[in-house]
Design a protein around this motif. Structure first.
Motif, PDB file in Angstrom:
ATOM      1  N   ILE A 221       0.796  -1.173  -0.033  1.00  0.00           N
ATOM      2  CA  ILE A 221      -0.077  -0.005  -0.075  1.00  0.00           C
ATOM      3  C   ILE A 221       0.777   1.261   0.118  1.00  0.00           C
ATOM      4  O   ILE A 221       0.695   2.416  -0.735  1.00  0.00           O
ATOM      5  N   LYS A 222       1.800   1.370   0.898  1.00  0.00           N
ATOM      6  CA  LYS A 222       2.741   2.624   0.692  1.00  0.00           C
ATOM      7  C   LYS A 222       3.594   2.719  -0.424  1.00  0.00           C
ATOM      8  O   LYS A 222       3.656   3.809  -0.815  1.00  0.00           O
ATOM      9  N   GLN A 223       3.872   1.629  -1.320  1.00  0.00           N
ATOM     10  CA  GLN A 223       4.175   1.836  -2.692  1.00  0.00           C
ATOM     11  C   GLN A 223       3.230   2.410  -3.561  1.00  0.00           C
ATOM     12  O   GLN A 223       3.689   2.664  -4.843  1.00  0.00           O
ATOM     13  N   HIS A 224       2.119   2.376  -3.472  1.00  0.00           N
ATOM     14  CA  HIS A 224       1.082   2.486  -4.473  1.00  0.00           C
ATOM     15  C   HIS A 224       1.267   4.130  -4.994  1.00  0.00           C
ATOM     16  O   HIS A 224       1.746   5.076  -4.059  1.00  0.00           O
ATOM     17  N   PRO A 225       1.197   4.243  -6.516  1.00  0.00           N
ATOM     18  CA  PRO A 225       1.507   5.497  -6.974  1.00  0.00           C
ATOM     19  C   PRO A 225       0.338   6.888  -6.722  1.00  0.00           C
ATOM     20  O   PRO A 225       0.951   7.937  -6.626  1.00  0.00           O
ATOM     21  N   LYS A 226      -0.765   6.444  -6.032  1.00  0.00           N
ATOM     22  CA  LYS A 226      -1.622   7.438  -5.657  1.00  0.00           C
ATOM     23  C   LYS A 226      -1.507   7.914  -4.076  1.00  0.00           C
ATOM     24  O   LYS A 226      -1.827   8.854  -3.712  1.00  0.00           O
ATOM     25  N   VAL A 227      -0.658   7.063  -3.407  1.00  0.00           N
ATOM     26  CA  VAL A 227      -0.320   7.337  -1.934  1.00  0.00           C
ATOM     27  C   VAL A 227       1.081   8.262  -1.894  1.00  0.00           C
ATOM     28  O   VAL A 227       1.914   7.793  -2.569  1.00  0.00           O
ATOM     29  N   THR A 228       0.866   9.340  -1.198  1.00  0.00           N
ATOM     30  CA  THR A 228       1.974  10.215  -0.869  1.00  0.00           C
ATOM     31  C   THR A 228       2.683  10.175   0.293  1.00  0.00           C
ATOM     32  O   THR A 228       3.701  10.014   0.636  1.00  0.00           O
ATOM     33  N   VAL A 229       1.875  10.419   1.363  1.00  0.00           N
ATOM     34  CA  VAL A 229       2.531  10.348   2.814  1.00  0.00           C
ATOM     35  C   VAL A 229       1.794   8.988   3.639  1.00  0.00           C
ATOM     36  O   VAL A 229       0.465   8.738   3.612  1.00  0.00           O
ATOM     37  N   THR A 230       2.582   8.484   4.475  1.00  0.00           N
ATOM     38  CA  THR A 230       2.145   7.564   5.158  1.00  0.00           C
ATOM     39  C   THR A 230       2.846   7.557   6.412  1.00  0.00           C
ATOM     40  O   THR A 230       3.763   8.160   6.847  1.00  0.00           O
ATOM     41  N   ILE A 231       2.008   7.208   7.473  1.00  0.00           N
ATOM     42  CA  ILE A 231       2.373   7.186   8.986  1.00  0.00           C
ATOM     43  C   ILE A 231       2.314   5.800   9.672  1.00  0.00           C
ATOM     44  O   ILE A 231       1.208   5.237   9.756  1.00  0.00           O
ATOM     45  N   ASN A 232       3.455   5.435  10.276  1.00  0.00           N
ATOM     46  CA  ASN A 232       3.417   4.306  10.784  1.00  0.00           C
ATOM     47  C   ASN A 232       3.578   4.437  12.308  1.00  0.00           C
ATOM     48  O   ASN A 232       4.388   4.808  12.834  1.00  0.00           O
ATOM     49  N   THR A 233       2.548   4.024  13.018  1.00  0.00           N
ATOM     50  CA  THR A 233       2.308   4.218  14.344  1.00  0.00           C
ATOM     51  C   THR A 233       2.665   2.845  14.964  1.00  0.00           C
ATOM     52  O   THR A 233       2.152   2.470  16.559  1.00  0.00           O
ATOM     53  N   PHE A 234       2.981   1.794  14.441  1.00  0.00           N
ATOM     54  CA  PHE A 234       2.890   0.369  14.902  1.00  0.00           C
ATOM     55  C   PHE A 234       1.553  -0.283  14.943  1.00  0.00           C
ATOM     56  O   PHE A 234       1.424  -1.090  14.168  1.00  0.00           O
ATOM     57  N   HIS A 235       0.799   0.046  15.812  1.00  0.00           N
ATOM     58  CA  HIS A 235      -0.548  -0.554  15.602  1.00  0.00           C
ATOM     59  C   HIS A 235      -1.465  -0.231  14.592  1.00  0.00           C
ATOM     60  O   HIS A 235      -2.203  -0.901  13.994  1.00  0.00           O
ATOM     61  N   TRP A 236      -1.208   1.216  14.106  1.00  0.00           N
ATOM     62  CA  TRP A 236      -2.083   1.872  12.911  1.00  0.00           C
ATOM     63  C   TRP A 236      -1.137   2.033  11.827  1.00  0.00           C
ATOM     64  O   TRP A 236       0.158   2.742  12.100  1.00  0.00           O
TER      65      TRP A 236
END
Length: 254
Positions: A221-236
């Motif tokens: 999902i992180k690498q999908h071209p439409k995705v620009t920003v991701t935040i990993n909080t471990f649980h979410w």
């Protein structure tokens, strides 16, 4: 053991607001994630969750997802479900703050369970139209009765794959994926809902370290071209589609 190892890796890699240079993410972390205000709605969240933890009513479970890691029985007390499968108080409060911060008009929740998260999101924005989907008919009926006073919540009992194509919504502002924690299913739901996401939408994936396969889904999902920003909080795992921002992945302690 997998989750323990991944959590240690997360702690080593993660940071707080001081490691964030994106104004959008910095504001989200400082004004929402780390917001210390004691909102009156927290009392309602605590009261509802506490009532479930005391409830000895037995529900027969039909699990369409990955199931529980705690028990294989298909008959479980409400108190047990609340303790092992329901949102924690910490996460329910964060969901309240998130919907209070973003003020989404349309919210989709995949996996109602006992409605702890559903109630919290509703309290965060009582004007939002919330559609919460639960696969188990008995749990759905229980939660529908408990949340009947919330007029902005529409609880649907259906299989996720069958219902998502039928939802009559033009856009999704806020989507909480908290149902089927399997790789292929998660990716399928993501792809199904993606066409109606917009620049300010936020997708939240629960338990991204549930299993190795679930983490693989998160990485895809992180690498999908439409995705620009991701935040990993471990649980979410948080996903944003902001075209004005360069692609960047953050690992934040909450």
């Amino acid at each position: 053991m997998y989750q323990i190892i991944q959590y240690i890796k997360f702690l080593i890699k993660s940071t707080n607001q001081h490691g964030v240079h994106s104004p959008f993410v910095f504001n989200l972390v400082t004004k929402c994630f780390y917001n210390k205000n004691d909102y009156p709605a927290y009392n309602q969240i605590k009261k509802y969750r506490k009532s479930l933890l005391k409830n000895k009513h037995v529900i027969e479970i039909t699990d369409l997802g990955s199931g529980s890691k705690k028990t294989k029985s298909n008959k479980r007390q409400v108190s047990e479900i609340a303790k092992t499968s329901g949102s924690s108080l910490k996460h329910a409060k964060l969901l309240f703050r998130l919907t209070n911060y973003f003020q989404p008009e349309t919210i989709i929740e995949l996996g109602t369970s006992l409605g702890i998260a559903t109630q919290a999101m509703s309290l965060g924005n009582l004007d939002a139209k919330i559609t919460s989907i639960e696969g188990c008919s008995n749990i759905s009926a229980f939660s529908k009765e408990k949340l009947k006073t919330f007029k902005n919540i529409n609880l649907i009992n259906a299989d996720f794959s069958n219902i998502l194509q039928k939802l009559n919504l033009n856009k999704y502002d806020f989507v909480f994926f908290d149902g089927n924690h399997q790789k292929e299913a998660t990716l399928h739901y993501f792809e199904t809902l993606l066409p109606k996401a917009h620049n300010n939408s936020v997708f939240i994936f629960d338990d991204i370290y549930w299993s190795k396969q679930m983490t693989e889904a998160w990485e895809t999902i992180k690498q999908h071209p439409k995705v620009t920003v991701t935040i990993n909080t471990f649980h979410w795992g948080f996903v944003f589609f902001r075209k004005e921002q360069a692609k960047e992945h953050f690992t934040i302690r909450v």
